[in-house]
Design a protein around this motif. Sequence first.
Motif, PDB file in Angstrom:
ATOM      1  N   UNK A   1       0.739  -1.156   0.020  1.00  0.00           N
ATOM      2  CA  UNK A   1       0.043  -0.217   0.100  1.00  0.00           C
ATOM      3  C   UNK A   1       0.771   1.133  -0.089  1.00  0.00           C
ATOM      4  N   UNK A   2       1.930   1.380   0.930  1.00  0.00           N
ATOM      5  CA  UNK A   2       2.867   2.497   0.805  1.00  0.00           C
ATOM      6  C   UNK A   2       3.560   2.647  -0.650  1.00  0.00           C
ATOM      7  N   UNK A   3       3.896   1.555  -1.155  1.00  0.00           N
ATOM      8  CA  UNK A   3       4.500   1.705  -2.401  1.00  0.00           C
ATOM      9  C   UNK A   3       3.632   2.194  -3.375  1.00  0.00           C
ATOM     10  N   UNK A   4       2.502   1.705  -3.385  1.00  0.00           N
ATOM     11  CA  UNK A   4       1.338   2.269  -4.397  1.00  0.00           C
ATOM     12  C   UNK A   4       0.895   3.727  -4.129  1.00  0.00           C
ATOM     13  N   UNK A   5       1.174   4.031  -2.890  1.00  0.00           N
ATOM     14  CA  UNK A   5       1.173   5.627  -2.458  1.00  0.00           C
ATOM     15  C   UNK A   5       2.214   6.341  -3.099  1.00  0.00           C
ATOM     16  N   UNK A   6       3.460   5.922  -3.274  1.00  0.00           N
ATOM     17  CA  UNK A   6       4.373   6.665  -3.737  1.00  0.00           C
ATOM     18  C   UNK A   6       5.760   7.037  -2.868  1.00  0.00           C
ATOM     19  N   UNK A   7       5.616   6.383  -1.652  1.00  0.00           N
ATOM     20  CA  UNK A   7       6.385   6.679  -0.649  1.00  0.00           C
ATOM     21  C   UNK A   7       7.770   6.457  -1.214  1.00  0.00           C
ATOM     22  N   UNK A   8       8.766   6.861  -0.680  1.00  0.00           N
ATOM     23  CA  UNK A   8      10.411   6.785  -1.211  1.00  0.00           C
ATOM     24  C   UNK A   8      11.170   5.582  -0.408  1.00  0.00           C
ATOM     25  N   UNK A   9      10.575   5.166   0.778  1.00  0.00           N
ATOM     26  CA  UNK A   9      11.421   4.220   1.502  1.00  0.00           C
ATOM     27  C   UNK A   9      10.482   3.829   2.559  1.00  0.00           C
ATOM     28  N   UNK A  10      11.019   2.469   3.077  1.00  0.00           N
ATOM     29  CA  UNK A  10       9.867   1.744   3.958  1.00  0.00           C
ATOM     30  C   UNK A  10      10.448   1.538   5.335  1.00  0.00           C
ATOM     31  N   UNK A  11       9.891   1.938   6.447  1.00  0.00           N
ATOM     32  CA  UNK A  11      10.623   1.621   7.934  1.00  0.00           C
ATOM     33  C   UNK A  11       9.813   0.272   8.165  1.00  0.00           C
ATOM     34  N   UNK A  12      10.572  -0.699   8.388  1.00  0.00           N
ATOM     35  CA  UNK A  12      10.148  -1.938   8.700  1.00  0.00           C
ATOM     36  C   UNK A  12       9.999  -2.112  10.111  1.00  0.00           C
ATOM     37  N   UNK A  13       8.754  -2.291  10.748  1.00  0.00           N
ATOM     38  CA  UNK A  13       8.862  -2.017  12.340  1.00  0.00           C
ATOM     39  C   UNK A  13       8.332  -3.613  12.592  1.00  0.00           C
ATOM     40  N   UNK A  14       9.507  -4.129  13.458  1.00  0.00           N
ATOM     41  CA  UNK A  14       9.164  -5.627  14.016  1.00  0.00           C
ATOM     42  C   UNK A  14       8.353  -5.449  15.154  1.00  0.00           C
ATOM     43  N   UNK A  15       7.802  -6.563  15.899  1.00  0.00           N
ATOM     44  CA  UNK A  15       7.065  -6.262  16.968  1.00  0.00           C
ATOM     45  C   UNK A  15       7.837  -6.123  18.307  1.00  0.00           C
ATOM     46  N   UNK A  16       9.187  -6.318  18.174  1.00  0.00           N
ATOM     47  CA  UNK A  16      10.177  -5.788  19.260  1.00  0.00           C
ATOM     48  C   UNK A  16      10.265  -4.661  19.487  1.00  0.00           C
ATOM     49  N   UNK A  17       9.721  -3.607  18.785  1.00  0.00           N
ATOM     50  CA  UNK A  17       9.777  -2.145  18.905  1.00  0.00           C
ATOM     51  C   UNK A  17       9.029  -1.510  19.753  1.00  0.00           C
ATOM     52  N   UNK A  18      10.014  -0.642  20.834  1.00  0.00           N
ATOM     53  CA  UNK A  18       8.992   0.257  21.808  1.00  0.00           C
ATOM     54  C   UNK A  18       7.867   1.080  21.016  1.00  0.00           C
ATOM     55  N   UNK A  19       6.949   1.410  21.986  1.00  0.00           N
ATOM     56  CA  UNK A  19       6.189   2.440  21.527  1.00  0.00           C
ATOM     57  C   UNK A  19       5.048   1.892  20.600  1.00  0.00           C
ATOM     58  N   UNK A  20       4.179   2.963  19.971  1.00  0.00           N
ATOM     59  CA  UNK A  20       3.140   2.266  19.095  1.00  0.00           C
ATOM     60  C   UNK A  20       3.530   1.430  17.757  1.00  0.00           C
ATOM     61  N   UNK A  21       2.821   0.289  17.712  1.00  0.00           N
ATOM     62  CA  UNK A  21       2.846  -0.538  16.459  1.00  0.00           C
ATOM     63  C   UNK A  21       2.382   0.522  15.204  1.00  0.00           C
ATOM     64  N   UNK A  22       3.097   0.327  14.137  1.00  0.00           N
ATOM     65  CA  UNK A  22       2.516   1.418  13.147  1.00  0.00           C
ATOM     66  C   UNK A  22       1.484   0.859  12.152  1.00  0.00           C
ATOM     67  N   UNK A  23       0.748   0.016  12.766  1.00  0.00           N
ATOM     68  CA  UNK A  23      -0.390  -0.733  12.074  1.00  0.00           C
ATOM     69  C   UNK A  23      -1.295   0.385  11.201  1.00  0.00           C
ATOM     70  N   UNK A  24      -1.570  -0.415  10.215  1.00  0.00           N
ATOM     71  CA  UNK A  24      -2.479   0.678   9.303  1.00  0.00           C
ATOM     72  C   UNK A  24      -4.018   0.364   9.884  1.00  0.00           C
ATOM     73  N   UNK A  25      -4.244  -0.884  10.645  1.00  0.00           N
ATOM     74  CA  UNK A  25      -5.259  -1.467  11.038  1.00  0.00           C
ATOM     75  C   UNK A  25      -4.996  -2.040  12.376  1.00  0.00           C
ATOM     76  N   UNK A  26      -5.454  -1.502  13.504  1.00  0.00           N
ATOM     77  CA  UNK A  26      -4.793  -1.731  14.762  1.00  0.00           C
ATOM     78  C   UNK A  26      -5.515  -3.088  14.938  1.00  0.00           C
ATOM     79  N   UNK A  27      -6.409  -3.492  14.460  1.00  0.00           N
ATOM     80  CA  UNK A  27      -6.994  -4.843  14.829  1.00  0.00           C
ATOM     81  C   UNK A  27      -6.586  -6.014  13.990  1.00  0.00           C
TER      82      UNK A  27
END
Length: 354
Positions: free
Chosen positions: A165-191
Motif C-alpha cells: 500500500x505504501x509503495x502504491x501511494x508513492x513513498x520513497x522508503x519503508x520503515x520495517x517495524x518489527x514486533x520488538x519495537x517500543x512504542x506504538x505499532x505502526x499498524x494501518x489497522x490496529x485490529x
Amino acid sequence: MMNSSGLAGLGITHPIIQAPMAGVSTPELAAAVSNAGALGSIAVGAVNADTARQLIQRTRALTDQPFNVNLFCHQQPQRSAQVEQAWIERLTPHFDRFGANPPAQLNEIYLSFLDDPNMLAVLLEEQPAVVSFHFGLPEAAWIKQLQNRGVLTLACVTSLSEAQLAIAAGVDALVAQGVEAGGHRGLFDPHQDSRLMTMDLVTQLASFVEQPIIAAGGIMTGADIAAALSAGAVAVQMGTAFVLCPESSANARYRANLCRGASVNTEITSAISGRPARGIINRAHTEIEPDNRADIPDYPLTYDAMKQLATAAAQGDEGYAAHWAGTGAGLARSMPAAQLVETLVSELQASLNS
C-alpha cells in the motif's frame, strides 16, 4: 533516491535514524543526532500545525543537517457511547485511588494528518529533508506534493501488505517495524497485526520490494545494526536506545525504570492509548487490559483517559505512565546522543570487520 549504500537521498553519513518518539524526542535530541552524522527525528503528531512549525524551526536553528518530521496518519475513531462509558467505569476505581474524578467523556485529543491540511501547508513551506508517516498513509497527492518540494518520504509498515500500500501511494522508503519495537505499532489497522519479528519482516520485504528498507525494532547495538544491514536493510531506526540520552525529554522516573537492566520487562498493550503499543509493564498491562480487545475505545479516545489518569497519579505513582520501550530495553545506555552515535558506529565497524 538512494545509491547502493542507501544513504545518498538522506544526506547522512551513518545508517542510523533516531526514532521520532512522540513525547520523548526534542529538537535538541534530533539536532544532536543529525550533527553526529545520523538522522535525527522530531514528532509532530501530537501537536497542531503552528507548534509543528515552531519545532521544525527550533531544530533547524540547532543543525544545518537533514532531520525527519514524523506524522500520525490514523483513521478517525469509531465512536460508541456504550463502549466509552463502560471504559470510563472500568477506570473509575483507579481514579478513586487518587481522589480524582474520571473524565465525563472521551475526546479525540490528536488530529490525524489525514484531516489536517494546515499541517501539510506547514510542511510544504518549511520543507524538512524527510517526512515519515505512522499508523497509515496520507493520500498519494499529498505525498507527491511533499516530494515535489524535495522532501523524502518514509512510511512505517509492519507487513508486506502494508508495504505494498505504501509503495502504491508513492513513498520513497519503508520503515520495517518489527514486533520488538517500543512504542506504538505502526499498524494501518490496529485490529490486524501479523506480529512479525524485525529481521523476518526485513528479509521478507527485501525479497519482494525494490524500495529501500529501514529496520526498526529491538535494535540496540552496532552488532544489531550489522545484522539488519545483512538482512537487507539500508539503515536502522532506533528509539529505545536514545531515551536515556540527556537531550531526550524522558522524566526521572522513566529513566530510572529503563535503567533496571535485565529486570526491565516490556509487553504490548492497547489499554493505554487504544492502539497496540509496547512499553515497560505497568498497571495498564496487569490491571486494566481487558480480555476482549473490542472493549477498548479507539485511539486516541482511550489515550485521553489514560493521560488524565497518569496525571492524577503522577505525584506519587508512576504505575500508569506510558514508559514506551522495546524488547532490548535492558541494553539502553545513558550517554549524550552524539557519543551514542559514535559508539554505535564503532560497534558496527567492529562487527563488519570481525
